[in-house]
Write a protein that holds these residues in place. Structure first.
Motif, PDB file in Angstrom:
ATOM      1  N   GLN A  95       0.644  -1.234  -0.176  1.00  0.00           N
ATOM      2  CA  GLN A  95       0.062  -0.168   0.082  1.00  0.00           C
ATOM      3  C   GLN A  95       0.886   1.220  -0.214  1.00  0.00           C
ATOM      4  OE1 GLN A  95      -2.691  -0.299   3.372  1.00  0.00           O
ATOM      5  NE2 GLN A  95      -3.877  -1.921   2.212  1.00  0.00           N
ATOM      6  N   PHE A  96       1.933   1.201   0.586  1.00  0.00           N
ATOM      7  CA  PHE A  96       2.962   2.410   0.579  1.00  0.00           C
ATOM      8  C   PHE A  96       3.511   2.616  -0.898  1.00  0.00           C
ATOM      9  CE2 PHE A  96       7.187   4.072   0.979  1.00  0.00           C
ATOM     10  CZ  PHE A  96       6.900   5.299   1.790  1.00  0.00           C
ATOM     11  N   ASP A  97       3.850   1.569  -1.439  1.00  0.00           N
ATOM     12  CA  ASP A  97       4.123   1.710  -2.786  1.00  0.00           C
ATOM     13  C   ASP A  97       3.378   2.369  -3.712  1.00  0.00           C
ATOM     14  OD1 ASP A  97       6.674   0.527  -2.233  1.00  0.00           O
ATOM     15  OD2 ASP A  97       5.806  -1.467  -2.612  1.00  0.00           O
ATOM     16  N   LEU A  98       1.856   1.810  -3.466  1.00  0.00           N
ATOM     17  CA  LEU A  98       0.896   2.487  -4.289  1.00  0.00           C
ATOM     18  C   LEU A  98       0.486   4.162  -4.060  1.00  0.00           C
ATOM     19  CD1 LEU A  98      -1.703  -0.645  -4.261  1.00  0.00           C
ATOM     20  CD2 LEU A  98       0.031   0.257  -6.205  1.00  0.00           C
ATOM     21  N   LEU A  99       0.824   4.334  -2.849  1.00  0.00           N
ATOM     22  CA  LEU A  99       0.401   5.786  -2.022  1.00  0.00           C
ATOM     23  C   LEU A  99       1.858   6.544  -2.946  1.00  0.00           C
ATOM     24  CD1 LEU A  99      -0.880   7.652  -0.396  1.00  0.00           C
ATOM     25  CD2 LEU A  99       0.625   7.150   1.368  1.00  0.00           C
ATOM     26  N   ILE A 100       3.003   6.062  -2.849  1.00  0.00           N
ATOM     27  CA  ILE A 100       4.074   6.884  -3.263  1.00  0.00           C
ATOM     28  C   ILE A 100       4.296   7.020  -4.652  1.00  0.00           C
ATOM     29  CG2 ILE A 100       6.565   7.076  -3.232  1.00  0.00           C
ATOM     30  CD1 ILE A 100       5.566   7.842  -0.455  1.00  0.00           C
ATOM     31  N   LEU A 101       3.726   6.076  -5.519  1.00  0.00           N
ATOM     32  CA  LEU A 101       4.200   5.977  -7.030  1.00  0.00           C
ATOM     33  C   LEU A 101       3.217   7.323  -7.876  1.00  0.00           C
ATOM     34  CD1 LEU A 101       5.252   4.183  -8.881  1.00  0.00           C
ATOM     35  CD2 LEU A 101       3.111   2.997  -9.161  1.00  0.00           C
ATOM     36  N   PRO A 102       1.916   7.633  -7.493  1.00  0.00           N
ATOM     37  CA  PRO A 102       1.366   8.823  -8.074  1.00  0.00           C
ATOM     38  C   PRO A 102       2.474  10.109  -7.849  1.00  0.00           C
ATOM     39  CG  PRO A 102      -0.056   7.715  -7.089  1.00  0.00           C
ATOM     40  CD  PRO A 102       0.903   6.975  -6.685  1.00  0.00           C
ATOM     41  N   ILE A 103       2.801  10.206  -6.587  1.00  0.00           N
ATOM     42  CA  ILE A 103       3.528  11.369  -6.083  1.00  0.00           C
ATOM     43  C   ILE A 103       4.914  11.488  -7.114  1.00  0.00           C
ATOM     44  CG2 ILE A 103       4.844  12.384  -4.226  1.00  0.00           C
ATOM     45  CD1 ILE A 103       2.811  11.123  -2.442  1.00  0.00           C
ATOM     46  N   LEU A 104       5.684  10.200  -7.125  1.00  0.00           N
ATOM     47  CA  LEU A 104       6.685  10.101  -7.883  1.00  0.00           C
ATOM     48  C   LEU A 104       6.502  10.610  -9.299  1.00  0.00           C
ATOM     49  CD1 LEU A 104       8.592   7.160  -6.436  1.00  0.00           C
ATOM     50  CD2 LEU A 104       9.322   9.540  -5.992  1.00  0.00           C
ATOM     51  N   PHE A 105       5.448  10.068 -10.036  1.00  0.00           N
ATOM     52  CA  PHE A 105       5.152  10.370 -11.258  1.00  0.00           C
ATOM     53  C   PHE A 105       4.772  11.784 -11.444  1.00  0.00           C
ATOM     54  CE2 PHE A 105       4.046   5.838 -11.968  1.00  0.00           C
ATOM     55  CZ  PHE A 105       5.335   5.784 -13.192  1.00  0.00           C
ATOM     56  N   THR A 106       3.991  12.464 -10.668  1.00  0.00           N
ATOM     57  CA  THR A 106       4.011  13.901 -10.476  1.00  0.00           C
ATOM     58  C   THR A 106       5.165  14.689 -10.597  1.00  0.00           C
ATOM     59  OG1 THR A 106       1.990  13.493  -9.224  1.00  0.00           O
ATOM     60  CG2 THR A 106       2.574  15.668  -9.485  1.00  0.00           C
ATOM     61  N   LEU A 107       6.031  14.447  -9.570  1.00  0.00           N
ATOM     62  CA  LEU A 107       7.414  15.055  -9.443  1.00  0.00           C
ATOM     63  C   LEU A 107       8.144  14.923 -10.848  1.00  0.00           C
ATOM     64  CD1 LEU A 107       8.288  14.310  -5.928  1.00  0.00           C
ATOM     65  CD2 LEU A 107       7.632  16.551  -6.965  1.00  0.00           C
ATOM     66  N   LEU A 108       8.175  13.594 -11.472  1.00  0.00           N
ATOM     67  CA  LEU A 108       8.924  13.258 -12.756  1.00  0.00           C
ATOM     68  C   LEU A 108       8.195  14.204 -13.932  1.00  0.00           C
ATOM     69  CD1 LEU A 108      10.941  11.534 -14.206  1.00  0.00           C
ATOM     70  CD2 LEU A 108       9.192   9.969 -14.643  1.00  0.00           C
ATOM     71  N   PHE A 109       6.853  14.404 -13.889  1.00  0.00           N
ATOM     72  CA  PHE A 109       6.305  15.250 -15.209  1.00  0.00           C
ATOM     73  C   PHE A 109       6.691  16.500 -14.849  1.00  0.00           C
ATOM     74  CE2 PHE A 109       2.551  17.682 -16.588  1.00  0.00           C
ATOM     75  CZ  PHE A 109       2.446  17.271 -17.753  1.00  0.00           C
ATOM     76  N   ILE A 110       6.705  17.182 -13.545  1.00  0.00           N
ATOM     77  CA  ILE A 110       7.097  18.556 -13.239  1.00  0.00           C
ATOM     78  C   ILE A 110       8.521  18.780 -13.678  1.00  0.00           C
ATOM     79  CG2 ILE A 110       7.445  20.234 -11.541  1.00  0.00           C
ATOM     80  CD1 ILE A 110       4.993  18.908 -10.111  1.00  0.00           C
ATOM     81  N   PHE A 111       9.464  17.755 -13.425  1.00  0.00           N
ATOM     82  CA  PHE A 111      10.944  17.833 -13.670  1.00  0.00           C
ATOM     83  C   PHE A 111      10.911  17.995 -15.164  1.00  0.00           C
ATOM     84  CE2 PHE A 111      14.897  16.017 -14.281  1.00  0.00           C
ATOM     85  CZ  PHE A 111      15.802  17.004 -13.777  1.00  0.00           C
ATOM     86  N   LEU A 112      10.269  17.158 -15.883  1.00  0.00           N
ATOM     87  CA  LEU A 112      10.479  16.898 -17.473  1.00  0.00           C
ATOM     88  C   LEU A 112      10.039  18.138 -18.089  1.00  0.00           C
ATOM     89  CD1 LEU A 112      10.051  13.036 -17.880  1.00  0.00           C
ATOM     90  CD2 LEU A 112      12.277  14.472 -18.063  1.00  0.00           C
TER      91      LEU A 112
END
Length: 114
Positions: A95-112
């Motif tokens: 459940q922790f992975d599923l919680l963190i995954l959208p946050i990481l993808f959002t940060l990646l999108f903002i960075f790119l």
């Protein structure tokens, strides 16, 4: 038909060893040709010890090293263990992975995008 584990291990090391040996031989032959020592030149056949020294001896020394490396690689992978292989950690998403995954993808999108 099931083969013994020792035979399978030996065949596995052999199948990995021969392609590496062929590429090493090619490398040594190219290096010998740069020095003017080659099987293709007739004048080099007058000095068979020189051909042996510059071609076969380095290949034999490298073969010993490659055999030790491949054996150690098989040992480190656990090829000689008699027990069934297991894993130390479970490989499923929590459940922790599923919680963190959208946050990481959002940060990646903002960075790119930025």
């Amino acid at each position: 038909m099931r083969l013994k584990k020792n035979i399978v291990t030996t065949l596995g090391v052999m199948l990995r060893f021969f392609p590496v040996l062929i590429s090493e031989n090619k490398t040594f032959q190219e290096a010998a040709m740069l020095r003017g020592i080659s099987y293709k030149h007739i004048r080099n056949w007058q000095h068979p010890l020189r051909i042996f020294e510059y071609s076969i001896v380095p290949l034999l020394m490298r073969t010993i090293s490659l055999g030790e490396d491949l054996s150690m690689n098989g040992f480190m992978r656990g090829m000689d263990i008699e027990k069934r292989r297991t894993t130390l950690y479970s490989n499923s998403l929590t459940q922790f992975d599923l919680l963190i995954l959208p946050i990481l993808f959002t940060l990646l999108f903002i960075f790119l995008a930025g």
